[in-house]
Design an enzyme around this catalytic site. Sequence first.
Site, PDB file in Angstrom:
ATOM      1  N   LYS A 120       0.857  -1.181   0.000  1.00 34.75           N
ATOM      2  CA  LYS A 120       0.000   0.000   0.000  1.00 34.75           C
ATOM      3  C   LYS A 120       0.897   1.236   0.000  1.00 34.75           C
ATOM      4  O   LYS A 120       1.728   1.415   0.900  1.00 34.75           O
ATOM      5  CB  LYS A 120      -0.891  -0.008   1.242  1.00 34.75           C
TER       6      LYS A 120
ATOM      7  N   ARG B 157     -10.506   9.967   2.142  1.00 29.94           N
ATOM      8  CA  ARG B 157     -10.237  10.519   3.480  1.00 29.94           C
ATOM      9  C   ARG B 157     -11.328  11.504   3.879  1.00 29.94           C
ATOM     10  O   ARG B 157     -11.654  11.641   5.052  1.00 29.94           O
ATOM     11  CB  ARG B 157      -8.851  11.166   3.508  1.00 29.94           C
TER      12      ARG B 157
ATOM     13  N   GLU C 173       7.369  -6.763   1.023  1.00 25.68           N
ATOM     14  CA  GLU C 173       6.146  -6.604   1.837  1.00 25.68           C
ATOM     15  C   GLU C 173       5.189  -7.780   1.607  1.00 25.68           C
ATOM     16  O   GLU C 173       4.625  -8.331   2.554  1.00 25.68           O
ATOM     17  CB  GLU C 173       5.425  -5.298   1.477  1.00 25.68           C
TER      18      GLU C 173
ATOM     19  N   LYS D  84      -2.092  -1.449  -3.878  1.00 29.57           N
ATOM     20  CA  LYS D  84      -2.980  -0.288  -3.804  1.00 29.57           C
ATOM     21  C   LYS D  84      -2.199   1.010  -3.883  1.00 29.57           C
ATOM     22  O   LYS D  84      -1.208   1.112  -3.170  1.00 29.57           O
ATOM     23  CB  LYS D  84      -3.735  -0.358  -2.478  1.00 29.57           C
TER      24      LYS D  84
HETATM   25  C1  PBG Z   1      -7.343   3.392   5.676  1.00 24.51           C
HETATM   26  C2  PBG Z   1      -7.630   3.294   4.228  1.00 24.51           C
HETATM   27  C3  PBG Z   1      -7.455   4.263   3.225  1.00 24.51           C
HETATM   28  C4  PBG Z   1      -8.019   3.724   2.057  1.00 24.51           C
HETATM   29  C5  PBG Z   1      -8.461   2.436   2.379  1.00 24.51           C
HETATM   30  N1  PBG Z   1      -8.207   2.190   3.727  1.00 24.51           N
HETATM   31  C6  PBG Z   1      -6.927   5.645   3.282  1.00 24.51           C
HETATM   32  C7  PBG Z   1      -5.550   5.922   3.686  1.00 24.51           C
HETATM   33  O1  PBG Z   1      -4.713   5.038   3.834  1.00 24.51           O
HETATM   34  O2  PBG Z   1      -5.288   7.106   3.895  1.00 24.51           O
HETATM   35  C8  PBG Z   1      -8.107   4.417   0.729  1.00 24.51           C
HETATM   36  C9  PBG Z   1      -9.187   3.943  -0.172  1.00 24.51           C
HETATM   37  C10 PBG Z   1      -9.499   4.837  -1.313  1.00 24.51           C
HETATM   38  O3  PBG Z   1      -8.875   5.900  -1.530  1.00 24.51           O
HETATM   39  O4  PBG Z   1     -10.421   4.487  -2.061  1.00 24.51           O
HETATM   40  N2  PBG Z   1      -6.033   3.245   6.045  1.00 24.51           N
END
Ligand code: PBG
Length: 324
Positions: free
Chosen positions: A195, A205, A233, A248
Site C-alpha cells: 500500500k 479521506r 512486503e 494499492k
Molecule cells: C485506511 C484506508 C485508506 C483507504 C483504504 N483504507 C486511506 C488511507 O490510507 O489514507 C483508501 C481507499 C481509497 O482511496 O479508495 N487506512
Amino acid sequence: MSFPKNRMRRLRSSEAMRRLVRQSSLSVDDLVYPLFVRRGEGRKDPIKSMDGCFHLSPDMVAAEAAEVASLGIPAVLLFGLPDKKDEKGSQAWAEDGVVQDSVRRIKQAVPELLVITDVCLCAYTTTGHCGVVKDGGIDNDATCQLLAKVALSHAYAGADVIAPSDMMDGRVRYIRECLEENGFCDTAIMSYSAKYASAFYGPFRDAADSAPQFGDRKSYQMDPANSDQAMQEIALDIEEGADIVMVKPALCFLDIIQRARQRFDCPIAAYFVSGEYMMINAAAKAGLIDKDAAMMEALTCIKRAGADIIITYFAKAVAKLLRT
Ligand code: PBG
C-alpha cells in the site's frame, strides 16, 4: 512471416473475432464493492467527495448488501465512521461498533455475500493516523496489538475476511495468531500488503473522515518510487499468514501487480481507489471522456496486469453493464 502475409488487423476485423482472441476479461466474480457505514437510522447520505457513494446507517446496509448480491457481486468491503474518536481509536474494537453491527446485519440478511472488513485505526483516532502516536511517531507494536483486537471483534461479528490496511510491520502475524487463539481458524486475511503513500486517497479521506491531523503517512505507507520493497512486503505478509495480498492503488502501480503475479501464487487483489474513481467521474462530468468505456478499460487493464480481485466503487456499475 512478415507483411503482406502477416496482417495483424485480421484478428481485429470484427467483434466476434476480437472476442475470440481476447486474453483478459472482467467478470462480476472479480469484484468487491466498498461500503461506508455510520451510526443513525434510515440514513443513506450521499458522500460529497465520491459520486454515487453513500454513508449508510446499519439498518440500511442490509438492503444495500442484498442489492450488491443480487447483481452477482461476491463481496463487500466495510469501512466505519465512529461517533467518537479517541487517541487509541477504541471504537474500532467496540462490540457494538458500527462495523460490527453492520456485519451482523448483513450476514443475517444475505449470508451468502462475503463480508470483508477494513481493519485500521485512522477513522477512529483523533490524530487521524493509522496507529497510536507516541513521541510524535507511530508506535508499531502497540498498534499491532490494537489491530488484532479490531480484527477479533470483526471475526466475532461474523466477518469472512479481515483486511488490515494500516501498513504496520508484523500486523498480519499478530492478527493471525489472535484469530487462531480464539478459534477463528477459517477467517481469511486479505492484507493491504503493498500500500503506497498515495495522493489518490484524497476523496476517501473526506468520506471516512480519516485524514491525518499532522504530518503524513509516509513513515508507514510505501514510497511510490519503489518496486522491490513491494515484493518484500508481500512475501512477509504471506509468510505471516495472509491468504490474499493487495496492491494499492492500482493504475499507477500496474507494474507492481504484474511483478507480484509472476512471483506469488496466492490471489492478488488490486484496489482501484477513490481518486482513480473520481478522476474518471470528473472527466466524464466535464464531457471529456466516455465514463463507461474508461471504467471498463481501466478495470480490464488491472486484470491484464494480473489481479484476480478488484476492489472498486464502480462494482455495481460494472455488474449492470456486464449483464446487458
Ligand atoms: C485506511 C484506508 C485508506 C483507504 C483504504 N483504507 C486511506 C488511507 O490510507 O489514507 C483508501 C481507499 C481509497 O482511496 O479508495 N487506512
